[in-house]
Design a protein around this motif. Structure first.
Motif, PDB file in Angstrom:
ATOM      1  N   GLN A  74      38.201  56.921  47.044  1.00 25.16           N
ATOM      2  CA  GLN A  74      39.469  56.641  46.383  1.00 25.16           C
ATOM      3  C   GLN A  74      39.792  55.175  46.646  1.00 25.16           C
ATOM      4  OE1 GLN A  74      42.527  59.609  46.619  1.00 25.16           O
ATOM      5  NE2 GLN A  74      44.108  58.045  46.766  1.00 25.16           N
ATOM      6  N   VAL A  75      40.133  54.456  45.591  1.00 28.86           N
ATOM      7  CA  VAL A  75      40.442  53.031  45.727  1.00 28.86           C
ATOM      8  C   VAL A  75      41.837  52.764  45.183  1.00 28.86           C
ATOM      9  CG1 VAL A  75      38.052  52.235  45.673  1.00 28.86           C
ATOM     10  CG2 VAL A  75      39.305  52.485  43.551  1.00 28.86           C
ATOM     11  N   SER A  76      42.490  51.781  45.776  1.00 28.56           N
ATOM     12  CA  SER A  76      43.830  51.425  45.325  1.00 28.56           C
ATOM     13  C   SER A  76      43.980  49.923  45.120  1.00 28.56           C
ATOM     14  CB  SER A  76      44.872  51.921  46.341  1.00 28.56           C
ATOM     15  OG  SER A  76      44.610  51.354  47.609  1.00 28.56           O
ATOM     16  N   ARG A  77      42.875  49.188  45.255  1.00 27.43           N
ATOM     17  CA  ARG A  77      42.912  47.729  45.110  1.00 27.43           C
ATOM     18  C   ARG A  77      42.150  47.295  43.862  1.00 27.43           C
ATOM     19  NH1 ARG A  77      45.718  45.122  48.944  1.00 27.43           N
ATOM     20  NH2 ARG A  77      45.762  46.126  50.960  1.00 27.43           N
ATOM     21  N   VAL A  78      42.526  46.104  43.365  1.00 30.23           N
ATOM     22  CA  VAL A  78      41.858  45.525  42.204  1.00 30.23           C
ATOM     23  C   VAL A  78      41.930  44.000  42.319  1.00 30.23           C
ATOM     24  CG1 VAL A  78      43.946  45.584  40.766  1.00 30.23           C
ATOM     25  CG2 VAL A  78      41.690  45.552  39.674  1.00 30.23           C
ATOM     26  N   HIS A  79      40.860  43.345  41.931  1.00 33.50           N
ATOM     27  CA  HIS A  79      40.854  41.884  41.835  1.00 33.50           C
ATOM     28  C   HIS A  79      41.118  41.553  40.372  1.00 33.50           C
ATOM     29  CE1 HIS A  79      39.575  40.340  45.772  1.00 33.50           C
ATOM     30  NE2 HIS A  79      39.068  41.546  45.909  1.00 33.50           N
ATOM     31  N   ARG A  80      42.324  41.081  40.097  1.00 34.87           N
ATOM     32  CA  ARG A  80      42.729  40.771  38.721  1.00 34.87           C
ATOM     33  C   ARG A  80      42.442  39.305  38.394  1.00 34.87           C
ATOM     34  NH1 ARG A  80      45.368  45.247  37.027  1.00 34.87           N
ATOM     35  NH2 ARG A  80      46.597  46.395  38.552  1.00 34.87           N
ATOM     36  N   GLY A  81      42.147  39.061  37.125  1.00 31.83           N
ATOM     37  CA  GLY A  81      41.993  37.699  36.649  1.00 31.83           C
ATOM     38  C   GLY A  81      40.751  36.980  37.150  1.00 31.83           C
ATOM     39  N   CYS A  82      39.716  37.742  37.512  1.00 29.58           N
ATOM     40  CA  CYS A  82      38.454  37.101  37.881  1.00 29.58           C
ATOM     41  C   CYS A  82      37.849  36.487  36.618  1.00 29.58           C
ATOM     42  CB  CYS A  82      37.494  38.119  38.485  1.00 29.58           C
ATOM     43  SG  CYS A  82      38.077  38.794  40.049  1.00 29.58           S
ATOM     44  N   VAL A  83      36.883  35.605  36.791  1.00 25.53           N
ATOM     45  CA  VAL A  83      36.269  34.930  35.648  1.00 25.53           C
ATOM     46  C   VAL A  83      34.796  35.291  35.581  1.00 25.53           C
ATOM     47  CG1 VAL A  83      35.738  32.709  34.586  1.00 25.53           C
ATOM     48  CG2 VAL A  83      37.907  33.023  35.793  1.00 25.53           C
ATOM     49  N   LEU A  84      34.394  35.889  34.464  1.00 29.43           N
ATOM     50  CA  LEU A  84      33.003  36.221  34.192  1.00 29.43           C
ATOM     51  C   LEU A  84      32.492  35.188  33.203  1.00 29.43           C
ATOM     52  CD1 LEU A  84      30.509  38.085  34.220  1.00 29.43           C
ATOM     53  CD2 LEU A  84      31.654  39.466  32.468  1.00 29.43           C
ATOM     54  N   GLU A  85      31.472  34.427  33.606  1.00 29.96           N
ATOM     55  CA  GLU A  85      30.919  33.393  32.743  1.00 29.96           C
ATOM     56  C   GLU A  85      29.605  33.886  32.148  1.00 29.96           C
ATOM     57  OE1 GLU A  85      29.179  28.919  33.069  1.00 29.96           O
ATOM     58  OE2 GLU A  85      30.994  29.372  34.219  1.00 29.96           O
ATOM     59  N   ILE A  86      29.573  33.953  30.815  1.00 29.50           N
ATOM     60  CA  ILE A  86      28.397  34.405  30.086  1.00 29.50           C
ATOM     61  C   ILE A  86      28.024  33.324  29.087  1.00 29.50           C
ATOM     62  CG2 ILE A  86      27.449  36.165  28.565  1.00 29.50           C
ATOM     63  CD1 ILE A  86      29.497  38.124  29.707  1.00 29.50           C
ATOM     64  N   PHE A  87      26.845  32.731  29.262  1.00 26.59           N
ATOM     65  CA  PHE A  87      26.367  31.675  28.363  1.00 26.59           C
ATOM     66  C   PHE A  87      27.426  30.591  28.139  1.00 26.59           C
ATOM     67  CE2 PHE A  87      24.154  35.586  26.755  1.00 26.59           C
ATOM     68  CZ  PHE A  87      22.947  35.315  27.369  1.00 26.59           C
ATOM     69  N   ASN A  88      28.004  30.097  29.210  1.00 30.29           N
ATOM     70  CA  ASN A  88      29.016  29.029  29.209  1.00 30.29           C
ATOM     71  C   ASN A  88      30.353  29.427  28.602  1.00 30.29           C
ATOM     72  OD1 ASN A  88      27.308  27.179  30.516  1.00 30.29           O
ATOM     73  ND2 ASN A  88      26.341  26.663  28.566  1.00 30.29           N
ATOM     74  N   ASP A  89      30.542  30.693  28.244  1.00 30.18           N
ATOM     75  CA  ASP A  89      31.846  31.192  27.810  1.00 30.18           C
ATOM     76  C   ASP A  89      32.471  31.927  28.983  1.00 30.18           C
ATOM     77  OD1 ASP A  89      31.794  30.281  25.139  1.00 30.18           O
ATOM     78  OD2 ASP A  89      30.561  31.998  24.543  1.00 30.18           O
ATOM     79  N   GLN A  90      33.763  31.734  29.194  1.00 31.71           N
ATOM     80  CA  GLN A  90      34.448  32.372  30.313  1.00 31.71           C
ATOM     81  C   GLN A  90      35.366  33.472  29.810  1.00 31.71           C
ATOM     82  OE1 GLN A  90      36.301  29.273  32.627  1.00 31.71           O
ATOM     83  NE2 GLN A  90      34.348  28.666  33.511  1.00 31.71           N
ATOM     84  N   PHE A  91      35.329  34.612  30.499  1.00 29.68           N
ATOM     85  CA  PHE A  91      36.114  35.774  30.128  1.00 29.68           C
ATOM     86  C   PHE A  91      36.864  36.287  31.354  1.00 29.68           C
ATOM     87  CE2 PHE A  91      32.327  35.672  27.497  1.00 29.68           C
ATOM     88  CZ  PHE A  91      32.822  35.862  26.222  1.00 29.68           C
ATOM     89  N   PRO A  92      38.142  36.631  31.197  1.00 25.64           N
ATOM     90  CA  PRO A  92      38.858  37.244  32.321  1.00 25.64           C
ATOM     91  C   PRO A  92      38.402  38.689  32.492  1.00 25.64           C
ATOM     92  CG  PRO A  92      40.285  37.109  30.397  1.00 25.64           C
ATOM     93  CD  PRO A  92      38.997  36.429  30.032  1.00 25.64           C
ATOM     94  N   ILE A  93      38.360  39.124  33.739  1.00 27.93           N
ATOM     95  CA  ILE A  93      37.952  40.494  34.026  1.00 27.93           C
ATOM     96  C   ILE A  93      38.643  40.972  35.297  1.00 27.93           C
ATOM     97  CG2 ILE A  93      35.886  39.714  35.251  1.00 27.93           C
ATOM     98  CD1 ILE A  93      34.484  42.289  34.244  1.00 27.93           C
TER      99      ILE A  93
END
Length: 171
Positions: A74-93
């Motif tokens: 059971q988890v209750s934590r989350v890392h919000r607003g991380c950045v996933l970089e795919i082929f020089n494009d950045q996406f929030p995750i």
């Protein structure tokens, strides 16, 4: 920091492509990314989050997950607003930390659907051998040297028989 994308690989299990697996950048850290259309959430290994700046936030409600090793957590934590970089494009995750080995991120449907991502398994199908499947390696005398490919498509009939005047199971 030089950001290179490692070559695409396919995780093969029993002759089937299960997930797309590649290395990309997450929060400026190289990580093995598994794109998994069967996961409802996106996850990050506890090893990797130790290298993240900032503390995780709280989920709106705790989530219970069954892990591949038959453990439930059971988890209750989350890392919000991380950045996933795919082929020089950045996406929030947003990613939920769970026990995984190494610098691993599992990108689930909570990121795939809104971003219109599609896992095209037809283009990456590999022929599996005994050496590709971890558990099979332990029992090589039981399996053929080359595993058979994808089974033929079969029509499946699904039916639910209803009982007239039956009460609902749960109310």
């Amino acid at each position: 920091m030089e950001r290179k994308r490692k070559s695409d690989q396919a995780q093969v299990s029993g002759g089937f492509l299960q997930k797309a697996r590649v290395s990309f950048i997450v929060n400026d850290i190289s990580a093995l990314i598994l794109f998994d259309a069967g996961a409802t959430q996106s996850f990050v290994s506890l090893v990797l989050i130790k290298r993240f700046a900032g503390a995780p936030g709280e989920l709106d409600y705790p989530l219970k997950f069954d892990l591949a090793d038959d453990r439930s957590i059971q988890v209750s934590r989350v890392h919000r607003g991380c950045v996933l970089e795919i082929f020089n494009d950045q996406f929030p995750i947003d990613m939920v930390p769970i026990p995984l080995y190494g610098n691993i991120v599992i990108v689930g449907m909570n990121w795939l659907s809104p971003n219109g991502a599609v896992i095209d398994s037809e283009c990456h199908m590999d022929k599996a051998t005994v050496d590709d499947v971890l558990i099979v390696r332990e029992y090589t005398n039981v399996f053929p040297k080359e595993l058979p490919g994808v089974p033929p498509e079969r029509q499946v009939e699904f039916r639910i028989d209803l009982v007239p005047d039956a009460a609902p199971i749960a109310e």
